[in-house]
Design an enzyme around this catalytic site. Structure first.
Site, short mmCIF file in Angstrom:
data_model
loop_
_atom_site.label_atom_id
_atom_site.label_comp_id
_atom_site.label_asym_id
_atom_site.label_seq_id
_atom_site.Cartn_x
_atom_site.Cartn_y
_atom_site.Cartn_z
CG ASP A 181 -1.67 0.77 1.23
OD1 ASP A 181 -3.52 0.86 0.55
OD2 ASP A 181 -2.20 2.41 1.58
CE1 TYR A 338 -5.42 6.18 0.00
CE2 TYR A 338 -5.15 6.99 2.23
CZ TYR A 338 -5.48 5.63 0.51
OH TYR A 338 -5.19 4.87 1.28
CG HIS A 393 -4.11 -4.24 -0.26
ND1 HIS A 393 -3.43 -3.66 -1.02
CD2 HIS A 393 -4.45 -2.54 0.66
CE1 HIS A 393 -3.40 -2.66 -0.74
NE2 HIS A 393 -3.60 -1.92 -0.32
#
Length: 420
Positions: A181, A338, A393
């Site tokens: 990630d 982000y 993930h």
């Protein structure tokens, strides 16, 4: 802030929580106003359904013990180091093996350093007689016990420099890196911009370009270029194999092209507005995280729509991840990475460079991005590539034994080549 100079560290102990805070958490969960939902079931297409959230919320309120989790966490040596004016939390477990090599394990979102709790001891101890490591497991700035940045600008580049500085300050001028990630994205940057120190890069989430007709690729990989352009016409699955290429619509925040990136759109543009609910409501936080721990993990087809967590991740493990965000009130600061990455347009600079240090990719079945081996061979110095039939993930939680073996295999190769 502790009175530390740059590069100095202090011992850190994972804190407990008071009875009043525990009671407040229970009260908040028990007084949750549950959302209005459609009468018909639509699986997970609209997000985390109430039937999946409620049992976990009830367990969190009545049967989960932070003190038990804290006892496990405090088995390891925790520290906080001052880097770029911020206290960065990390676990540092030195191996007793004379041939141990340093490795940094870096998590992403919505995860924490706890993602690697099943790997720290076996990596340190060189289990099964395999490669041993000095294990460093940081918390990203603004996640968990690491201090959150107070000003704009802390995107991938700055955080990558901070993680590299952490390793150098610890005395590891050369080290191996693993990340998934954001840990993978930051790792790609470290592998290209800090490769005087980072000498080997392992990931389950590679970020590379396809075989474009660059001078280097034309010289060394003309057939791979032809395959790629053919795949644009007949489809990736036809050329590279079914499920070998998963790109998520090639978009960071455009939900019209990819329904799965809606969370990135809001976290990358208006993180403050979202954070009121996630900071104030424990069930809101739990539901926001559960969606990802369901959608990004491996489920057999027959259970995909009927179970929340995969059976490889226990409810207590998931609730420990949620608790680390809740107790430290860091969901609001964690999502700002982000915003920083999108607003600084950092992904272009991350994806473009070729990785010149040795690379290993461990591709799990249900990860959110997967790239063909051809692409990795043209964009990296690929030394190891393994595909898995399970896992997703969060492989450190889902398939720790598989990930452990892959890391040890790569570490042994690096050691034999005297790269570390």
């Amino acid at each position: 802030m502790a009175n530390l100079s740059e590069g100095e560290s202090e011992v850190f102990v994972v804190p407990g929580i008071s009875e009043s805070k525990e009671r407040e958490l229970r009260d908040r969960i028990e007084s949750t106003i549950w959302p209005n939902e459609l009468e018909k079931e639509y699986g997970w297409t609209l997000g985390a359904p109430t039937w999946a959230v409620k049992p976990l919320a009830e367990e969190w309120a009545n049967n989960y013990s932070w003190e038990d989790a804290r006892t496990e966490l405090n088995r390891w040596h925790h520290y906080r180091m001052k880097i770029d004016g911020h206290l960065v939390h990390y676990i540092h477990e030195r191996s007793t093996h004379p041939d141990a090599i340093p490795i940094v394990l870096l998590h992403g979102w919505p995860s924490t350093f706890y993602e690697f709790h099943k790997l720290i001891d076996p990596l340190r101890d060189g289990v099964h007689g395999n490669q041993a490591f000095h294990v460093i497991t940081p918390s990203l700035p603004g996640f968990g016990f690491s201090e959150a940045p107070k000003v704009k600008g802390y995107g991938v580049a700055k955080i990558g420099a901070m993680i590299n500085a952490l390793m150098v300050h610890l005395g590891y001028d050369k080290y191996m890196y693993h990340g998934g990630d954001w840990g993978a994205i930051i790792g790609k940057l470290i592998a290209t911009r800090h490769n005087n120190n980072c000498k080997a890069y392992h990931t389950n989430l590679p970020m590379v370009l396809p075989p474009l007709p660059t001078p280097r690729n034309i010289l060394f990989y003309p057939f791979k270029i032809a395959k790629f352009f053919t795949s644009l016409v007949v489809g990736f699955d036809t050329i590279y194999g079914t499920g070998k290429t998963v790109l998520g619509g090639l978009t960071f925040a455009n939900a019209e092209r990819n329904n799965e990136c809606g969370y990135r759109a809001i976290q990358g543009t208006k993180p403050y507005s979202l954070s009121y609910g996630l900071s104030d409501s424990p069930v809101g936080l739990l539901g926001w995280m559960l969606e990802k721990y369901h959608d990004w993990t491996f489920h057999p087809v027959e259970r995909q729509d009927t179970e929340g967590l995969p059976r490889t991740i226990s409810s207590k493990e998931f609730l420990t991840q949620v608790s680390l965000y809740w107790i430290t009130n860091t969901m609001s600061s964690s999502v700002r990475i982000y915003y920083e990455c999108l607003q600084q347009n950092e992904m272009i600079g991350i994806v473009l460079p070729r990785i010149k240090i040795p690379v290993a990719v461990c591709a799990f079945a249900q990860d959110i991005y997967k790239m063909p081996k051809d692409w990795l061979e043209t964009s990296t110095d690929l030394h190891q590539y393994n595909e898995m039939i399970s896992g997703g993930h969060f492989p450190g939680l889902e398939e720790p034994e598989i990930l452990l073996q892959d890391l040890q295999q790569f570490g042994k190769k690096i050691k034999q080549k005297k790269i570390l």
